[in-house]
Scaffold this active site. Structure first.
Site, PDB file in Angstrom:
ATOM      1  N   SER A   1       1.328  19.887  16.522  1.00 12.63           N
ATOM      2  CA  SER A   1       2.560  20.527  16.041  1.00 12.63           C
ATOM      3  C   SER A   1       3.322  21.303  17.108  1.00 12.63           C
ATOM      4  CB  SER A   1       2.254  21.443  14.855  1.00 12.63           C
ATOM      5  OG  SER A   1       2.009  20.675  13.696  1.00 12.63           O
TER       6      SER A   1
ATOM      7  N   GLY B   1      -0.694  24.339  17.334  1.00 10.41           N
ATOM      8  CA  GLY B   1      -0.805  22.896  17.156  1.00 10.41           C
ATOM      9  C   GLY B   1      -2.263  22.561  16.946  1.00 10.41           C
TER      10      GLY B   1
END
Length: 282
Positions: free
Chosen positions: A62, A212
């Site tokens: 992410s 992430g």
């Protein structure tokens, strides 16, 4: 041992032990196969602290949303922190539960790390355009092909799939984004950075950063937790001091939950010590 030597040893220990403890705090990794930490001076981009393996390309997970936000602002697909609002559709990814359902705007997209919002942006921009722009920006391998054989195309490419970037490349991208020197509209870069979630870094530090986390997906769509990737990348500010940082780990302990959140919590817990060590290296 003479009394003079004993006295010297007693005087030496109080000075050295705090230094050893500080090093242990900075360099103690999570339970991981690989562990990289980079800290740079935002003023000139100079790397002040580097530990671990930072040149291996892995999934950005992410953290890709930061690059995607900058590209989408530049293209006019994103218009502001609250524009456009998109509404969840049944059948879209809802790993985040109710937080991912309903109406999502760009600020909520970054804060809650909503995958389906990213997928819609990629469709709106087209994968070809996103890949071409990533290549121009030097963002890893810029490969948005995904895993076609597994039925997962460009809209999955940044989740343990074809798109890969190293921690060093993340730092290079972050430096240029922060400085506004990428080949994108300056306002778009500023807006993308502004969307990053904010955290308390302790001792007066304010952190703006993106997590992430990803695991491999099995052919049946299940999650393979034998290998997990975790990231935390962003900027920390305290008065006139501005530091950029990238932390990336590869976990092999089969832990549940997001590796990205574990990396985030680890960095925030140790940030004042990390910052002091980085600033001392200037």
């Amino acid at each position: 041992m003479t009394e003079a030597v004993r006295g010297a040893a007693r005087a030496w220990r109080p000075r050295v032990w705090p230094l050893l403890a500080m090093c242990a705090l900075i360099f103690a990794p999570l339970r991981a196969e690989a562990d990289c930490l980079l800290v740079a001076d935002a003023a000139d981009g100079r790397v002040l602290l580097e530990t671990g393996t930072c040149d291996e390309r892995v999934t950005p997970a992410s953290t890709f949303k930061l690059a995607l936000a900058a590209i989408a602002f530049d293209a006019g697909v994103l218009k502001g922190a609250h524009d456009p609002v998109m509404t969840y559709r049944e059948g879209e990814i809802a790993w985040g539960g109710d937080k991912w359902r309903g109406d999502i705007d760009p600020e909520a997209w970054l804060e809650r790390s909503v995958v389906w919002y990213s997928q819609r942006l990629v469709r709106a921009l087209t994968p070809e355009r996103v890949s071409r722009t990533l290549r121009a920006l030097g963002y890893g391998n810029a490969d948005l092909s995904g895993d076609p054989d597994a039925g997962r195309g460009p809209e999955w490419s940044w989740i343990a799939s074809s798109l890969k970037i190293s921690a060093s490349e993340q730092m290079a991208f972050l430096r240029e984004l922060d400085a506004g020197t990428l080949d994108l509209d300056p306002a778009a870069m500023s807006q993308a950075f502004a969307l990053l979630p904010a955290y308390d870094g302790g001792e007066g530090w304010r952190v703006k950063a993106k997590t992430g986390g990803a695991f491999r997906l099995r052919p049946d769509g299940g999650v393979d937790r034998s290998r997990g990737w975790g990231w935390f990348v962003g900027r920390a500010e305290k008065g006139a001091e501005r530091l950029l940082f990238v932390r990336q780990v590869i976990e092999t302990n089969g832990a549940r939950g997001s590796p990205g959140r574990r990396v985030r919590d680890d960095v925030l817990a140790r940030w004042p010590v990390i910052a002091r060590e980085a600033l001392a290296a200037r």
